[in-house]
Scaffold this motif. Structure first.
Motif, PDB file in Angstrom:
ATOM      1  N   MET A 185       0.819  -1.210   0.000  1.00  0.00           N
ATOM      2  CA  MET A 185       0.000   0.000   0.000  1.00  0.00           C
ATOM      3  C   MET A 185       0.857   1.266   0.000  1.00  0.00           C
ATOM      4  SD  MET A 185      -2.993  -1.233   2.619  1.00  0.00           S
ATOM      5  CE  MET A 185      -4.047   0.224   2.508  1.00  0.00           C
ATOM      6  N   LEU A 186       2.009   1.217   0.649  1.00  0.00           N
ATOM      7  CA  LEU A 186       2.877   2.391   0.720  1.00  0.00           C
ATOM      8  C   LEU A 186       3.826   2.502  -0.478  1.00  0.00           C
ATOM      9  CD1 LEU A 186       3.789   2.435   4.524  1.00  0.00           C
ATOM     10  CD2 LEU A 186       2.038   3.785   3.341  1.00  0.00           C
ATOM     11  N   ARG A 241      -6.499  -1.398  11.427  1.00  0.00           N
ATOM     12  CA  ARG A 241      -5.759  -2.120  10.389  1.00  0.00           C
ATOM     13  C   ARG A 241      -6.539  -2.069   9.072  1.00  0.00           C
ATOM     14  NH1 ARG A 241      -4.976  -7.945  12.065  1.00  0.00           N
ATOM     15  NH2 ARG A 241      -3.621  -6.985  13.602  1.00  0.00           N
ATOM     16  N   PRO A 242      -5.879  -1.727   7.977  1.00  0.00           N
ATOM     17  CA  PRO A 242      -6.566  -1.702   6.679  1.00  0.00           C
ATOM     18  C   PRO A 242      -7.117  -3.080   6.339  1.00  0.00           C
ATOM     19  CG  PRO A 242      -4.405  -0.666   6.518  1.00  0.00           C
ATOM     20  CD  PRO A 242      -4.482  -1.321   7.860  1.00  0.00           C
ATOM     21  N   ARG A 243      -8.368  -3.114   5.913  1.00  0.00           N
ATOM     22  CA  ARG A 243      -9.023  -4.384   5.569  1.00  0.00           C
ATOM     23  C   ARG A 243      -8.849  -4.760   4.105  1.00  0.00           C
ATOM     24  NH1 ARG A 243      -9.349  -6.346  10.369  1.00  0.00           N
ATOM     25  NH2 ARG A 243     -10.660  -5.208  11.789  1.00  0.00           N
ATOM     26  N   SER A 244      -8.455  -3.787   3.305  1.00  0.00           N
ATOM     27  CA  SER A 244      -8.272  -4.058   1.882  1.00  0.00           C
ATOM     28  C   SER A 244      -7.161  -3.166   1.350  1.00  0.00           C
ATOM     29  CB  SER A 244      -9.567  -3.777   1.113  1.00  0.00           C
ATOM     30  OG  SER A 244      -9.796  -2.379   1.031  1.00  0.00           O
ATOM     31  N   GLU A 245      -6.817  -3.381   0.103  1.00  0.00           N
ATOM     32  CA  GLU A 245      -5.815  -2.548  -0.552  1.00  0.00           C
ATOM     33  C   GLU A 245      -6.477  -1.590  -1.532  1.00  0.00           C
ATOM     34  OE1 GLU A 245      -2.201  -4.502  -1.935  1.00  0.00           O
ATOM     35  OE2 GLU A 245      -2.645  -6.170  -0.592  1.00  0.00           O
ATOM     36  N   SER A 246      -7.704  -1.218  -1.246  1.00  0.00           N
ATOM     37  CA  SER A 246      -8.432  -0.300  -2.120  1.00  0.00           C
ATOM     38  C   SER A 246      -7.719   1.049  -2.168  1.00  0.00           C
ATOM     39  CB  SER A 246      -9.864  -0.106  -1.614  1.00  0.00           C
ATOM     40  OG  SER A 246      -9.852   0.616  -0.394  1.00  0.00           O
ATOM     41  N   GLU A 247      -8.039   1.818  -3.172  1.00  0.00           N
ATOM     42  CA  GLU A 247      -7.452   3.151  -3.314  1.00  0.00           C
ATOM     43  C   GLU A 247      -7.765   4.004  -2.082  1.00  0.00           C
ATOM     44  OE1 GLU A 247      -5.287   6.242  -4.994  1.00  0.00           O
ATOM     45  OE2 GLU A 247      -5.402   4.163  -5.652  1.00  0.00           O
TER      46      GLU A 247
END
Length: 142
Positions: free
Chosen positions: A20-21, A106-112
């Motif tokens: 993501m980063l 915590r992010p649940r997905s790698e969405s935009e």
């Protein structure tokens, strides 16, 4: 360039955050670690600007890691990632009291949208001073 160290026992979580980063030109993941004990060593060796640490860690919990980093006067901004909602949980308040700067679910997905939220969370907290251990009243302040 903001150097980021990711600490979490889940390889999937570390990989997701790193991916993501990665597209962010001003953010660079300089390392990853699976345990809080290794995290303290890597913080010392890599000197990241920001530490993203998962609250649920084996061996030494994240709270102990935060306390150790602050005891050693490591200047990194410590940002906590929690599997649960971070709003007013005792775990989050303890982390803030120990010296963490902020917390994020915590992010649940790698969405935009999730990627943008994570990147902005890191950027938005980078300019804030690393917080020494403080009282709970100071950590939750006005």
């Amino acid at each position: 360039m903001i150097d980021v160290l990711i600490c979490g026992d889940s390889l999937a979580m570390r990989t997701r955050i790193s991916r993501m980063l990665a597209p962010e030109e001003d953010l660079r993941v300089v390392g990853e670690t699976a345990t809080s004990q290794d995290c303290v060593s890597k913080m010392y060796a890599l000197r990241p600007h920001v530490l993203l640490i998962d609250m649920a860690m084996p061996l030494m919990d994240a709270l102990s890691c935060i306390q150790e980093a602050r005891r050693r006067r490591m200047p990194a901004i410590i940002l906590v990632i929690s599997a649960t909602s971070v709003a007013e949980t005792s775990e989050t308040l303890e982390a803030l009291s120990a010296g963490a700067t902020a917390a994020l679910a915590r992010p649940r997905s790698e969405s935009e949208a999730s990627r943008t939220e994570l990147a902005n969370f890191v950027r938005g907290n980078y300019g804030r001073p690393a917080r020494p251990r403080s009282s709970l009243a100071e950590a939750t302040g006005p």
